[in-house]
Design an enzyme around this catalytic site. Structure first.
Site, PDB file in Angstrom:
ATOM      1  N   ARG A   1      71.610  29.838  -5.840  1.00  0.00           N
ATOM      2  CA  ARG A   1      73.150  29.562  -6.215  1.00  0.00           C
ATOM      3  C   ARG A   1      74.161  30.744  -6.147  1.00  0.00           C
ATOM      4  NH1 ARG A   1      70.911  26.323  -3.763  1.00  0.00           N
ATOM      5  NH2 ARG A   1      70.909  23.904  -4.427  1.00  0.00           N
TER       6      ARG A   1
ATOM      7  N   CYS B   1      76.538  18.425  -7.842  1.00  0.00           N
ATOM      8  CA  CYS B   1      75.751  18.577  -9.059  1.00  0.00           C
ATOM      9  C   CYS B   1      76.686  19.504  -9.768  1.00  0.00           C
ATOM     10  CB  CYS B   1      74.608  19.440  -8.665  1.00  0.00           C
ATOM     11  SG  CYS B   1      73.365  18.439  -7.902  1.00  0.00           S
TER      12      CYS B   1
ATOM     13  N   GLU C   1      77.275  24.636 -12.141  1.00  0.00           N
ATOM     14  CA  GLU C   1      77.329  24.690 -10.790  1.00  0.00           C
ATOM     15  C   GLU C   1      78.653  24.618 -10.185  1.00  0.00           C
ATOM     16  OE1 GLU C   1      75.382  22.997  -6.981  1.00  0.00           O
ATOM     17  OE2 GLU C   1      73.964  23.615  -8.432  1.00  0.00           O
TER      18      GLU C   1
END
Length: 295
Positions: free
Chosen positions: A169, A218, A288
């Site tokens: 990520r 998310c 996130e």
């Protein structure tokens, strides 16, 4: 608020209400929203202004705070939404192209390996920034090269996958960048097989995620050795609410605006979940979803 803006190739809009643009339908005004006509328009803006610059894509993983965004907010428009073939198994896509469109285009060209993108909301640019991934694959596994504009000097650079230094990520580039284009590479396959895989992913997403609610993907990244949703669930936060915001009962790593939530409702609920998980498991969850704007 009077702002002096340079003359560049593109369109300015002032005092844009971000709640009308974000997936979560929250957020105050952006002082200035700028859509460049081309890369030159973007580079000239950066070189000719001292105002702070933010960038947004489809806003599928963004909370804009109620106070809004100061300075200039860049949004790449249809001029950057192209998708074309390059050779037998490579595809070039502009940063404003939707990841789902890229997945379907690859399928039509009988190029496999990009099917996982069909389940990820958002644009190519956002996917490049966060190394978006799903179903066991990520952007880093399929991107070959990237064109990006540096926000410090306003210059355009071409970067290899290795130079990006991708990790879970994220990436290792220093400073701030606006990604404008990328080349992706897959493998040649049968059209029917690719379609089956695309359908499998869509079906799985529909069954496991709250796709019909106002959500932004998310909330938290998965910590090492853990699944964020499982920590949230075991902390008793499934279905937890705050004002008009709620943690999804269907997938508890999803944040919902279910009843006219404010950005503060959403952010505060996310922080409450993070604190609860930390207290119970001594694990720090990392957002996130991007949070933009000042308090």
């Amino acid at each position: 608020m009077l702002i002096s803006l340079p003359k560049v190739r593109g369109i300015y809009r002032c005092n844009v209400l971000m709640s009308k643009m974000t997936w979560l339908n929250v957020g105050g005004q952006a002082d200035v929203l700028f859509k460049p006509r081309d890369i030159e328009g973007l580079t000239c803006l950066i070189k000719d202004t001292e105002l702070p610059i933010n960038v947004i894509g489809a806003t599928s993983n963004v909370i804009v705070r109620d106070s809004g965004i100061r300075g200039i907010t860049v949004k790449l428009g249809k001029e950057f939404a192209y998708i074309t073939c390059k050779g037998s198994n490579s595809i070039v896509a502009g940063a404003a192209a939707l990841l789902s469109n890229l997945a379907y285009f690859a399928g039509e060209q009988k190029i496999s390996g990009l099917e996982f993108l069909v389940g990820i909301p958002g644009t190519v640019g956002g996917g490049l920034e966060m190394n978006a991934g799903a179903y066991g694959s990520g952007i880093a596994s399929v991107v070959q090269s990237i064109k990006a504009v540096n926000l410090e000097d306003g210059n355009l650079y071409e970067l290899s996958n290795e130079e990006m230094g991708y990790f879970y990520r994220g990436h290792s580039l220093k400073g701030q960048w606006i990604f404008v284009e990328a080349e992706f590479k897959g493998v040649n396959s049968e059209y029917e097989a690719i379609l089956r895989r695309l359908k499998e992913i869509i079906d799985k997403k529909n069954k496991s995620q709250p796709i019909r609610g106002k959500t932004a993907g998310c909330i938290f990244k998965n910590p090492k050795d853990y699944q964020a949703w499982e920590l949230i669930d075991k902390s008793g936060c499934r279905g937890l609410d705050n004002g008009g915001a709620k943690i999804s009962k269907k997938h508890c790593n999803f944040l919902l605006n279910y009843n006219n939530a404010t950005a503060s409702d959403l952010e505060n609920l996310g922080n409450k979940v993070r604190d609860t998980v930390r207290d119970k498991f001594n694990v720090e969850l990392e957002w996130e979803i991007r949070v933009l704007g000042g308090y």
